[in-house]
Structure formats: structure tokens, C-alpha cells
Design a protein around this motif. Structure first.
Motif, PDB file in Angstrom:
ATOM      1  N   PRO A 448      -2.034  21.294  -2.813  1.00 13.97           N
ATOM      2  CA  PRO A 448      -1.182  21.179  -4.009  1.00 13.97           C
ATOM      3  C   PRO A 448       0.210  20.623  -3.679  1.00 13.97           C
ATOM      4  CG  PRO A 448      -1.270  23.457  -3.270  1.00 13.97           C
ATOM      5  CD  PRO A 448      -2.222  22.698  -2.395  1.00 13.97           C
ATOM      6  N   VAL A 449       0.325  19.309  -3.600  1.00 15.99           N
ATOM      7  CA  VAL A 449       1.632  18.677  -3.412  1.00 15.99           C
ATOM      8  C   VAL A 449       1.920  17.822  -4.640  1.00 15.99           C
ATOM      9  CG1 VAL A 449       1.501  18.662  -0.908  1.00 15.99           C
ATOM     10  CG2 VAL A 449       0.592  16.718  -2.179  1.00 15.99           C
ATOM     11  N   SER A 450       3.183  17.740  -5.010  1.00 19.54           N
ATOM     12  CA  SER A 450       3.560  16.967  -6.189  1.00 19.54           C
ATOM     13  C   SER A 450       3.373  15.472  -5.934  1.00 19.54           C
ATOM     14  CB  SER A 450       5.026  17.256  -6.554  1.00 19.54           C
ATOM     15  OG  SER A 450       5.873  16.916  -5.469  1.00 19.54           O
ATOM     16  N   TYR A 451       3.021  14.762  -7.000  1.00 20.85           N
ATOM     17  CA  TYR A 451       2.807  13.316  -6.860  1.00 20.85           C
ATOM     18  C   TYR A 451       4.141  12.623  -6.623  1.00 20.85           C
ATOM     19  CZ  TYR A 451       1.817   8.472  -7.910  1.00 20.85           C
ATOM     20  OH  TYR A 451       1.732   7.112  -7.829  1.00 20.85           O
ATOM     21  N   ARG A 452       4.111  11.663  -5.731  1.00 21.25           N
ATOM     22  CA  ARG A 452       5.303  10.879  -5.458  1.00 21.25           C
ATOM     23  C   ARG A 452       4.849   9.511  -4.993  1.00 21.25           C
ATOM     24  NH1 ARG A 452      10.720  11.564  -4.236  1.00 21.25           N
ATOM     25  NH2 ARG A 452      11.592  10.197  -2.651  1.00 21.25           N
ATOM     26  N   GLU A 453       5.448   8.494  -5.565  1.00 17.00           N
ATOM     27  CA  GLU A 453       5.080   7.135  -5.178  1.00 17.00           C
ATOM     28  C   GLU A 453       5.394   6.917  -3.705  1.00 17.00           C
ATOM     29  OE1 GLU A 453       6.159   2.516  -6.412  1.00 17.00           O
ATOM     30  OE2 GLU A 453       7.043   4.223  -7.486  1.00 17.00           O
ATOM     31  N   LEU A 454       4.483   6.258  -2.993  1.00 12.41           N
ATOM     32  CA  LEU A 454       4.704   5.991  -1.579  1.00 12.41           C
ATOM     33  C   LEU A 454       5.886   5.055  -1.397  1.00 12.41           C
ATOM     34  CD1 LEU A 454       1.064   5.574  -0.243  1.00 12.41           C
ATOM     35  CD2 LEU A 454       2.528   7.586  -0.177  1.00 12.41           C
ATOM     36  N   ALA A 455       6.597   5.250  -0.317  1.00 13.47           N
ATOM     37  CA  ALA A 455       7.769   4.428  -0.040  1.00 13.47           C
ATOM     38  C   ALA A 455       7.345   3.176   0.729  1.00 13.47           C
ATOM     39  CB  ALA A 455       8.789   5.243   0.756  1.00 13.47           C
ATOM     40  N   THR A 456       8.135   2.754   1.694  1.00  9.78           N
ATOM     41  CA  THR A 456       7.858   1.546   2.458  1.00  9.78           C
ATOM     42  C   THR A 456       6.438   1.568   3.005  1.00  9.78           C
ATOM     43  OG1 THR A 456      10.169   1.606   3.149  1.00  9.78           O
ATOM     44  CG2 THR A 456       8.713   0.102   4.331  1.00  9.78           C
ATOM     45  N   PRO A 457       5.688   0.484   2.816  1.00 14.92           N
ATOM     46  CA  PRO A 457       4.329   0.449   3.374  1.00 14.92           C
ATOM     47  C   PRO A 457       4.352   0.650   4.886  1.00 14.92           C
ATOM     48  CG  PRO A 457       4.684  -1.369   1.846  1.00 14.92           C
ATOM     49  CD  PRO A 457       6.014  -0.717   2.057  1.00 14.92           C
ATOM     50  N   VAL A 458       3.560   1.586   5.352  1.00 16.44           N
ATOM     51  CA  VAL A 458       3.524   1.866   6.790  1.00 16.44           C
ATOM     52  C   VAL A 458       2.785   0.763   7.525  1.00 16.44           C
ATOM     53  CG1 VAL A 458       2.788   3.529   8.534  1.00 16.44           C
ATOM     54  CG2 VAL A 458       3.571   4.329   6.301  1.00 16.44           C
ATOM     55  N   LEU A 459       1.798   0.182   6.880  1.00 18.73           N
ATOM     56  CA  LEU A 459       0.967  -0.846   7.499  1.00 18.73           C
ATOM     57  C   LEU A 459       0.963  -2.108   6.651  1.00 18.73           C
ATOM     58  CD1 LEU A 459      -2.073   1.386   8.499  1.00 18.73           C
ATOM     59  CD2 LEU A 459      -0.242   0.598  10.003  1.00 18.73           C
ATOM     60  N   PRO A 460       0.853  -3.275   7.275  1.00 20.12           N
ATOM     61  CA  PRO A 460       0.772  -4.529   6.512  1.00 20.12           C
ATOM     62  C   PRO A 460      -0.564  -4.658   5.788  1.00 20.12           C
ATOM     63  CG  PRO A 460       0.489  -4.946   8.857  1.00 20.12           C
ATOM     64  CD  PRO A 460       0.848  -3.498   8.730  1.00 20.12           C
ATOM     65  N   HIS A 461      -0.681  -5.671   4.964  1.00 16.17           N
ATOM     66  CA  HIS A 461      -1.898  -5.849   4.171  1.00 16.17           C
ATOM     67  C   HIS A 461      -3.083  -6.323   5.006  1.00 16.17           C
ATOM     68  CE1 HIS A 461       1.196  -5.929   0.946  1.00 16.17           C
ATOM     69  NE2 HIS A 461       0.245  -5.332   0.240  1.00 16.17           N
ATOM     70  N   SER A 462      -2.805  -7.060   6.082  1.00 12.41           N
ATOM     71  CA  SER A 462      -3.872  -7.609   6.912  1.00 12.41           C
ATOM     72  C   SER A 462      -4.663  -6.497   7.605  1.00 12.41           C
ATOM     73  CB  SER A 462      -3.291  -8.558   7.962  1.00 12.41           C
ATOM     74  OG  SER A 462      -4.252  -8.895   8.934  1.00 12.41           O
ATOM     75  N   ILE A 463      -5.984  -6.542   7.479  1.00 17.33           N
ATOM     76  CA  ILE A 463      -6.838  -5.550   8.124  1.00 17.33           C
ATOM     77  C   ILE A 463      -6.705  -5.634   9.647  1.00 17.33           C
ATOM     78  CG2 ILE A 463      -9.215  -4.798   8.474  1.00 17.33           C
ATOM     79  CD1 ILE A 463      -8.117  -4.141   5.734  1.00 17.33           C
ATOM     80  N   ILE A 464      -6.623  -6.853  10.154  1.00 18.23           N
ATOM     81  CA  ILE A 464      -6.512  -7.030  11.610  1.00 18.23           C
ATOM     82  C   ILE A 464      -5.243  -6.385  12.136  1.00 18.23           C
ATOM     83  CG2 ILE A 464      -6.257  -8.732  13.455  1.00 18.23           C
ATOM     84  CD1 ILE A 464      -8.023 -10.609  11.843  1.00 18.23           C
ATOM     85  N   TRP A 465      -4.117  -6.655  11.453  1.00 23.89           N
ATOM     86  CA  TRP A 465      -2.869  -6.058  11.906  1.00 23.89           C
ATOM     87  C   TRP A 465      -2.879  -4.541  11.752  1.00 23.89           C
ATOM     88  CZ3 TRP A 465       0.160  -7.859  15.268  1.00 23.89           C
ATOM     89  CH2 TRP A 465       0.426  -9.228  15.370  1.00 23.89           C
ATOM     90  N   ARG A 466      -3.541  -4.049  10.732  1.00 23.21           N
ATOM     91  CA  ARG A 466      -3.646  -2.595  10.572  1.00 23.21           C
ATOM     92  C   ARG A 466      -4.373  -1.973  11.761  1.00 23.21           C
ATOM     93  NH1 ARG A 466      -4.544  -0.653   4.363  1.00 23.21           N
ATOM     94  NH2 ARG A 466      -2.770  -1.772   3.456  1.00 23.21           N
ATOM     95  N   LEU A 467      -5.458  -2.616  12.180  1.00 31.30           N
ATOM     96  CA  LEU A 467      -6.217  -2.115  13.332  1.00 31.30           C
ATOM     97  C   LEU A 467      -5.378  -2.173  14.597  1.00 31.30           C
ATOM     98  CD1 LEU A 467      -9.730  -3.724  12.625  1.00 31.30           C
ATOM     99  CD2 LEU A 467      -9.073  -1.316  12.355  1.00 31.30           C
TER     100      LEU A 467
END
Length: 532
Positions: A448-467
């Protein structure tokens, strides 16, 4: 860059702290708050240990800085670069010597025993520690912090069109990055002076004040020779605006002469006292002390090409020192060539931070005699990229900053700055919103945590870079766990340090390649920023 500015730090603690000041006509209060908090964090780090504390006979960088204040305040200028070279002989350029002299004079007024010639060697009193810590704070407050504010202000006004409060938030994000904090105020040095002078030079390039930019950059090199990592970019940028001046659309000889005379005069003023009181031999001695090639390819294990690949190829056994110098020179020139070509043929202000980042990273990866702390050279322009309105860029910068801190772990562990290392790492990521994924994970498992919009993206959009990024974090975390709970095998006593080097080097190479790719993309698009 056009359109309405999109804050990429929305919902981050930094945004929450400073957003109440958005409606204020003047944002000086917000700027005051981030500076005060930055100083508080640095003071907290300064309470801890420093390089070489209680480690005779050589101690460490803290003693080196104190010793330089000792010799510059008691010896004639002709002996500064000759005295006690087997201990901590002065091996930085003239401006560092004058800086040491000034701080030594002020300190001697408070307590002359701190810098008494020879008899003060290894002194570690709490009063002396406090004084030197304060001088590091004042030095950063005088040079680096104002330069960051000025850079983000220009970028907000003319590039990203960011509101004043958003400029302040970005400046705070840069100032709270941990690498410089833990080195200057934990390990103890004055890197903020060199980095601040370089950044002031960049600011004046943005404002088309070319002679002032030349003065500040020469002063930066005159404080620490490692600023030469940036020199090719400054050289080609200034040469370009002289060869095909945008204002006259032709070769501007007058501008070239003005910049050249400015460089010569700035250097001459600093060198003149040494030549006047010690003769021309002083110049040779200063250069020998500044560039100690006889130390070899590398000393400690550092996350660059030579040390990482030395696991496979024992360079010092295969090549002579002269051969390694030439090989290092060739690889370094190849490494800096993309950024140099881009800034020369596409002389654009939005490329400055990118090219400085790529060029200095190439020096770090391939040049001769690199230290762990040298990562601060590419770190500075890379953190400036937090001004980019691109979530993928922000994510990549955050990744680099975390790996840069990780790469210095062996050094920081020796200095017993373990608590500072982990606290600063968590604090900087939390402030920028990089830990917001924890809240998302808690929601996923139905806590039970309150909803909050995520801040700065931790990972880029590219799947390769995420990996890649997740893989590097997992590897770094695994090395820390293994080092904490498992003793290295007797046959491989440095296995955890080598693991650190390999993970950090791999990450740095990939970031450098990505940086060059971004330079290509930016240089081939239309620019909306004018260069006079």
C-alpha cells in the motif's frame, strides 16, 4: 531546441524542494538554498578521513597539499620545484604553486606551526584539518559552483528555454553529483579550481568572449596539467572561428592574433617570476615535474584501456617505455579525432559539452599515466549534459556518474571513505529521482504505497542499452558483495579490483562510443544557436 521546456526532473525530490519558488520574481533564494545544501553535504564528507591519514612515512594527498604550502611560504621561488623531490615535491603547474603560497600565508597567520619548514611534516591536528577542509570549500565556492550556475543559466535561456527555477534544479543536479564531492572533500584535493576555470572558459565561449575564454582555460591548465584533456577541443573551436569567422565569413586574422597574444601573455605572467629569479632552467624543471613519464604506463589499477587489457597482455614486459609512449599517443590521437573533427568543421555551441566529454574520455581511456581520479575530467562535461531535454541522455549521464563513482572504489576504500561512498551514491540518485523505481516495484507487489508519477527515467528507451546498464549495475553490486563477504583466492589477491576495472572500463568505452554517435547526430542536424 524549440518548443516548451519539459522538465525531466518532475516528481524528483529536487523538484519537490525547489518548485515552491517557481512563482518568485527572483530565484536568488532557490539558488542560495542549493548552494548552502551543497556546502553542508561537503562539510559532512569532510568530517571523515582523508588520503594518507595516519599512514607514515609518505601519508597521502592531504599531506602533499599541506607540504606544498610549507615549501612555497618558506623557500625562494627558485627552489619550489627542486626541494625534497623524494617526498612530495611540487609537481603541478605554477598556478597551483601560487595557490598553495596564498593558502599557506593565510594559514600561517592562524598557526605558523602548520607549515613550519621540515618540522611540520606529517602534521594531522584537527585545527589543520579544519583549515584545509575550509580552503577546499572556499575554492569550490569561488570557481566551480558559480561556473555551474552560469552555464545552466545560459543553456536555459538560449538552448532549452527553461524557466529560471528549472535552471536552478538542473544546477542542483550537477552540484550534487558525488564524484567531485568525495574526491575534493573526502580524499582531499582542489580539483574544483581546475574544473571551475575550464567551465568558466566554456561559458565565455558561449557568450563569444573568446579572449576571456582563452585566459580562463590557460589558467585551468596552469593549475593542473590534466586540463590538457580538454585542450584539443578549445584549440579547434577557437581556430575554427578564426579561419571561417561566422561574422565576417572569412579568415579573421585580428581575432587569431588577439587570442594568440592572450594565451602567451597569460602564460608569460605566471612563468615570469620563475625565470626572473631562477633562470631558464626553471622552465625545464617545471615541465619535468609536470610530466613524469618515467613512472611508466600506469601505477595503480585504473579503469582505462591499458590496465584493463593488461590482464591479457603484460605491456611492461612486451614493450619498452618509449614504445608504450608512442603507442599510447597513437591511440589517444585516434580516440580524440572524432570530437576534434566535429568541433572544427561543425563549430556549434551545443556541441561543446559533448565534444569535451568525448575528447577527455578518450584521454582517460588511452593516454599515458592515468590515475583513478582522472575520471573527473570527462565527468565534468558529461554532467553538463543534464541540461539536455532528452530523457535518454539524462539516463545515460546518471549511469556514467554511478559507474565513475564505482571506478574510484578501490581508492576510496583505501582512504576509509566507505560510508561516504555509499551515502553519496544513494543521496545523489534519490535527489534526482533515480530511485523512484522502488515505489513502482512496491506497487507491483501490491504494497500500500500512494501513487506518484515516476521522476527521471532510470533507463533509456533502447532495450540494448537497458540490458547494458542493468548488467553493469548487477556486476558492480556483485563485486561489492563478493568483496564484503568473500576473501580473494591467494593466487588472485587483486581479483575484486580487477573486476572493478573491467566493469568500469567496459562501461566507459560504451559510453564514449555512444557519445561520439550523439556528436555525429547533432553535427548533422540544423543548428539554431549562432556563433559570432
Amino acid at each position: 531546441m524549440s518548443g516548451k521546456f519539459l522538465s525531466l526532473f518532475k516528481s524528483s525530490p529536487l523538484n519537490d524542494f525547489l518548485i515552491p519558488f517557481r512563482k518568485a520574481q527572483n530565484q536568488w533564494v532557490a539558488r542560495y538554498i542549493i548552494i548552502v545544501f551543497a556546502l553542508i553535504v561537503r562539510c559532512a564528507v569532510g568530517i571523515g578521513p582523508y588520503s594518507g591519514e595516519k599512514s607514515p612515512p609518505m601519508f597521502g594527498d592531504f599531506e602533499a597539499q599541506r607540504h606544498w604550502m610549507e615549501i612555497t611560504t618558506h623557500l625562494p621561488i627558485s627552489r619550489w620545484y627542486y626541494y625534497d623531490l623524494q617526498y612530495w615535491g611540487l609537481d603541478y603547474p605554477p598556478l597551483t604553486a601560487f595557490h598553495s603560497w596564498l593558502l599557506g600565508k593565510f594559514g600561517s597567520i592562524i598557526d605558523s606551526s602548520w607549515f613550519a619548514l621540515d618540522t611540520s611534516r606529517g602534521m594531522e591536528t584537527s585545527d589543520l584539518k579544519s583549515y584545509l577542509r575550509i580552503t577546499s570549500l572556499v575554492s569550490e565556492l569561488a570557481f566551480y559552483i558559480p561556473a555551474v550556475q552560469m552555464f545552466t543559466r545560459w543553456m536555459g535561456r538560449y538552448y532549452s528555454k527553461a524557466a529560471t527555477i528549472d535552471q536552478t534544479i538542473i544546477a542542483a543536479a550537477i552540484l550534487y553529483q558525488p564524484a567531485l564531492i568525495i574526491i575534493d572533500h573526502g580524499h582531499f584535493q582542489y580539483n574544483s579550481v581546475m574544473l571551475g576555470l575550464t567551465l568558466l572558459a566554456v561559458v565565455h565561449l558561449l557568450y563569444d568572449n573568446y579572449c576571456l575564454a582563452a585566459i580562463f582555460f590557460v589558467l585551468s591548465i596552469s593549475f593542473k596539467q590534466m586540463a590538457l584533456y580538454y585542450a584539443p577541443i578549445f584549440f579547434f573551436y577557437l581556430l575554427s572561428i578564426c579561419i571561417w569567422s561566422p561574422s565576417s565569413r572569412s579568415f579573421d586574422l585580428q581575432r587569431l592574433i588577439a587570442i594568440g597574444c592572450t594565451v602567451i601573455l597569460t602564460l608569460g605572467i605566471q612563468i615570469a617570476p620563475f625565470v626572473l629569479f631562477g633562470g631558464l632552467d626553471q622552465l625545464r624543471q617545471i615541465l619535468l615535474r609536470m610530466f613524469p613519464f618515467d613512472r611508466g604506463l600506469f601505477e595503480d589499477k585504473v579503469a582505462n584501456f591499458w590496465c584493463a587489457t593488461n590482464v591479457v597482455i603484460k605491456y611492461k614486459q612486451v614493450f619498452t617505455t618509449d614504445q608504450l609512449k608512442k603507442l599510447s599517443l597513437v591511440l589517444t590521437l585516434l580516440g580524440i579525432s572524432p570530437s576534434c573533427a566535429a568541433i572544427f568543421f561543425r563549430t556549434r555551441k551545443e556541441l561543446l559539452a559533448w565534444c569535451l566529454a568525448s575528447c577527455s574520455m578518450a584521454f582517460y581511456l588511452f593516454s599515458f599515466q592515468v590515475h583513478e581520479k582522472s575520471i573527473l575530467l570527462p565527468w565534468m562535461p558529461i554532467t553538463l549534459l543534464l541540461n539536455e531535454v532528452d530523457p535518454d541522455v539524462i539516463s545515460m549521464v546518471c549511469w556514467f556518474s554511478n559507474i565513475a563513482l564505482f571506478s574510484m572504489w578501490p581508492l576510496l576504500k583505501r582512504d576509509e571513505l566507505i560510508i561516504q561512498y555509499f551515502v553519496l551514491g544513494v543521496l545523489s540518485n534519490w535527489l534526482m529521482g533515480n530511485l523512484s523505481w522502488i515505489r513502482l516495484a512496491l506497487r507491483v507487489i501490491k504494497l500500500p504505497v500512494s501513487y506518484r508519477e515516476l521522476a527521471t527515467p532510470v533507463l533509456p528507451h533502447s532495450i540494448i542499452w537497458r540490458l547494458v546498464i542493468v548488467g553493469s549495475y548487477v556486476a558492480a553490486f556483485s563485486i561489492h558483495l563478493a568483496e564484503a563477504f568473500t576473501a580473494p583466492p591467494q593466487s588472485l589477491p587483486h581479483i575484486w579490483v580487477i573486476g572493478n576495472v573491467v566493469v568500469s572500463f567496459g562501461s566507459f568505452v560504451l559510453f564514449w562510443l555512444w557519445c561520439n554517435y550523439k556528436i555525429y547526430i547533432i553535427s548533422t542536424t540544423n543548428s539554431k544557436l549562432k556563433t559570432n
